[in-house]
Design an enzyme around this catalytic site. Structure first.
Site, short mmCIF file in Angstrom:
data_model
loop_
_atom_site.label_atom_id
_atom_site.label_comp_id
_atom_site.label_asym_id
_atom_site.label_seq_id
_atom_site.Cartn_x
_atom_site.Cartn_y
_atom_site.Cartn_z
N HIS A 306 0.74 -1.25 -0.25
CA HIS A 306 0.09 -0.06 0.14
C HIS A 306 0.73 1.18 0.00
O HIS A 306 1.96 1.21 0.67
CB HIS A 306 -0.91 0.23 1.19
CG HIS A 306 -2.12 0.92 1.12
ND1 HIS A 306 -1.97 2.19 1.57
CD2 HIS A 306 -3.21 0.85 0.77
CE1 HIS A 306 -3.07 2.84 1.16
NE2 HIS A 306 -3.90 2.04 0.88
N ASP A 363 -7.65 -4.34 -0.53
CA ASP A 363 -8.35 -4.45 -1.79
C ASP A 363 -8.39 -5.80 -2.05
O ASP A 363 -9.06 -6.49 -2.88
CB ASP A 363 -7.30 -3.61 -2.69
CG ASP A 363 -7.59 -2.13 -2.54
OD1 ASP A 363 -8.70 -1.74 -2.49
OD2 ASP A 363 -6.71 -1.53 -2.65
#
Length: 429
Positions: A306, A363
């Site tokens: 991330h 995600d």
């Protein structure tokens, strides 16, 4: 004592105040820089620039912290529902029983969409992407629900906020049904927010949808974890467009458009597309893992690592637990879900992924969860948008209420040609 930073330009020293946030973050205040020095800053992507002071969401990527109005997202995911979290973000405090009941009733009262809007939905091409439809229809809401002159500005904002929170969910389900050529299912008064959405999506005249409380809980958690994330691309778009004093519908429509991109809201869809690619190539994830380890290969595993979190994404940790519970109830065979489990197992043990902080993020798990509860892949970003809506609204509301409001107007460094004369067309080479 006020802290200052000193900037020396052409032998002259300028003093710039240092602002300290409640969690110890520090920023150099350059709001008077151009006025005092004639200079502007150049910061592509705004990676070093704070565009506002905000009391809504705190993120610490180094420590893996995410809090809404000071409350850790772990506590909200465990104890709260999405509607309560939305109230917290928008109003600044958790609601009382009476406030939450009133808010829920208002959401139910405003859940229907004007029947004339169905003509808009029915005339989009069947292949139109749901995010494009949603952005257009949110903008169109202003025409169907204009301002009410006799109401105060605060009342008007509260009604508009409630309409958006309630109708966005209804419009998402409506577009899904219409584009599939199925009978539209209306909201039901007795169902809460998340259960109502699932029923509008999957109920039909030939097969009633059986509401599973674990799936409802999972959807509530999914939306809570996506509800806000500080000054990301779509939130910055909402603040930027809203700074021109446009109506809230237009600002939210801008946020939806920004979220549509593959680098932002489309990341969970990219996870499923990657899993499908692995499946079509023989279902062996090892060649893809090898490519991810190769520094000379631009390939990246979707859903790992991330930009903000250098530790484990706290939302990913929560979503993993929810995901595991829902997957335990899925009885059908799905090769993509099997591949996802194998990828996760390798990544959590592989020294390369651990050393490079390439942990599965929100995600990765949200893409698996949405697939498990049968949400179509092209609607993954729509689900993200429904969850992010209270964050967008709270950020817009805060920006409108700040005493330091200014219309946003970034500067640039011009690198084009210097002044030159116009050449008549007959004399051009």
């Amino acid at each position: 004592m006020e802290q200052i930073a000193k900037l020396v330009v052409d032998g002259k020293t300028f003093e710039l105040p240092i602002i300290t946030g409640s969690e110890g973050e520090r920023a150099v205040d350059i709001s008077r820089l151009r006025q005092e020095t004639g200079l502007v800053t150049l910061d592509p992507g705004f990676v070093n620039t704070a565009n506002c002071q905000s009391c809504i969401t705190f993120v610490d990527g180094e420590k893996g912290i995410l809090r809404y109005r000071g409350i850790p997202v772990e506590q909200l995911a465990e104890h709260s529902r999405f509607v309560e979290t939305a109230y917290l973000l928008i109003n600044g405090e958790l609601p009382t029983h009476e406030q939450l009941n009133r808010f829920s009733v208002l959401l139910n009262d405003h859940s229907l969409v004007h029947e004339d809007m169905r003509a808009f939905f029915e005339n989009f091409p069947r292949w139109a992407h749901p995010m494009g439809i949603l952005s257009s229809m949110v903008n169109a809401l202003r025409a169907f629900y204009p301002e009410i002159p006799e109401r105060s500005e605060e009342e008007e904002i509260n009604i508009t906020v409630t309409r958006l929170l309630s109708k966005l969910r209804t419009m998402a389900a409506l577009s899904y049904k219409i584009l599939r050529g199925h009978k539209v299912i209306y909201p039901r008064q007795e169902l809460p927010y998340a259960a109502n959405f699932l029923n509008m999506m999957f109920d039909s005249p030939v097969r009633s949808y059986e509401i599973d409380e674990d799936v409802v809980k999972a959807l509530n958690v999914f939306w809570i974890l996506h509800a806000d994330h500080e000054q990301n691309c779509s939130t910055a778009a909402v603040r930027l467009v809203g700074s021109a004093k446009v109506n809230l519908y237009a600002a939210i429509s801008a946020g939806i458009s920004a979220l549509w991109g593959p680098l932002h809201g489309g990341a969970n869809q990219a996870v499923v597309e990657m899993l499908r690619e692995i499946h079509e190539s023989g279902s062996d994830p090892n060649p893809f893992l090898a490519r991810a380890r190769d520094k000379n290969d631009p390939f990246r595993l979707a859903g790992f690592g991330h930009r903000v979190y250098k530790a484990y994404d706290p939302r990913g940790r929560i979503m993993k637990g929810v995901c595991d519970k829902v997957l335990g109830k899925v009885t059908r065979e799905d090769p993509l879900l099997d591949i996802a489990k194998r990828l996760e197992e390798v990544a959590l043990k592989d020294p390369y992924f651990i050393d490079h902080n390439l942990y599965p993020n929100i995600d990765f798990y949200s893409g698996i969860l949405l697939r498990a509860i049968r949400i179509p892949t092209n609607m993954f970003t729509v689900m993200f948008a429904i969850g992010r809506l209270p964050g967008w609204i709270s950020q817009w509301k805060e920006s409108m209420e700040t005493p330091h409001w200014k219309m946003q107007r970034p500067r640039q460094i011009y690198t084009g040609p210097e002044e030159k004369d116009y050449v008549p067309i007959e004399k051009r080479g």
